[in-house]
Design an enzyme around this catalytic site. Structure first.
Site: not given
Ligand code: SAH
Length: 217
Positions: A65
């Site tokens: 993000s």
């Molecule tokens: N917090 C992260 C943002 C990553 S984008 C950062 O600081 O980089 C969101 C992430 O959520 C992705 O990696 C995706 O694979 C994950 N995601 C989506 N659905 C999910 C679920 N049900 N359980 C765990 N992770 C999930």
């Protein structure tokens, strides 16, 4: 190769130009954003744009993000240092790293194996030992470690997953993007004395929350 001191300057600028003017005032949030080396959480080739005012790709179709959104969500939890916080969507690991500087312990769940492997290497390198992670569908939470005083969801779903609401401590705060697959509202859910109060913070755009209590995969 961008030099370390150059990156430090970019990080300071990120705070002064992107966070403070937009209303990020929480002392602990600003201190964590000042401390955690965001560039280590993106590919080497993207070091020089790691502190830019935008999200960045991290592989597997996912994104880290924008710094302001990380700060906004973190600040909304109003952490004082003693909480156990659950994060859904480890991704690059950057958000978990920020939280780890501000609370007792972070539990983070990711559904894509390769992303978690990479994030764990960075946590080890930085010696952020209070981050505990696992591969799973985060929409069902982490029942054996519940309740959590803070829950932060970094992917957007159609609704607040019921298990997460159940696993939120009382008092506790959860921040989560809720909406359709293109635009969501960032909701702050506060549980206090058995009551749940929901407040909309702003419009956001996150990748999909995929799972039993999210979108179908
Ligand atoms: N917090 C992260 C943002 C990553 S984008 C950062 O600081 O980089 C969101 C992430 O959520 C992705 O990696 C995706 O694979 C994950 N995601 C989506 N659905 C999910 C679920 N049900 N359980 C765990 N992770 C999930």
């Amino acid at each position: 190769m961008t030099s370390a001191s150059h990156l430090d300057i970019h990080r300071e600028r990120m705070i002064d130009e992107q966070l403070i003017p937009r209303g990020i005032h929480d002392h602990a949030t600003l201190a964590a954003m000042r401390t955690v080396p965001r560039h280590l959480f993106v590919d080497d080739a993207m070091y020089s744009c790691a502190y830019g005012d935008h999200p960045l790709p991290i592989g597997s179709g996912q994104t880290i993000s924008q710094p302001y959104i990380v700060a906004l969500m973190t600040q909304a939890l109003q952490l004082d240092g003693n909480e156990r916080v659950l994060e859904i969507g480890t991704g690059s690991g950057y958000q978990a790293a920020i939280l780890s500087r501000m609370c007792e312990r972070v539990f983070t769940i990711e559904r894509i194996d390769s992303l978690l492997v990479r994030a764990r290497k960075i946590f080890d390198k930085l010696r952020y030992h209070n981050i505990i992670s696992r591969i799973d569908d985060g929409t069902t939470g982490w029942p054996s470690e519940a309740p959590f005083e803070g829950i932060l969801v970094t992917a957007g779903g159609p609704k607040i997953p019921e298990p997460l609401l159940e696993q939120l401590a009382d008092p506790g705060r959860m921040i989560i993007p809720v909406g359709d697959q293109f635009v969501q509202e960032l909701q702050l859910i506060e549980k206090r004395e058995g009551e749940v109060n929901i407040q909309v913070i702003e419009q956001v755009r996150f990748v999909n929350l995929i799972g039993d209590h999210g979108w179908a995969g």
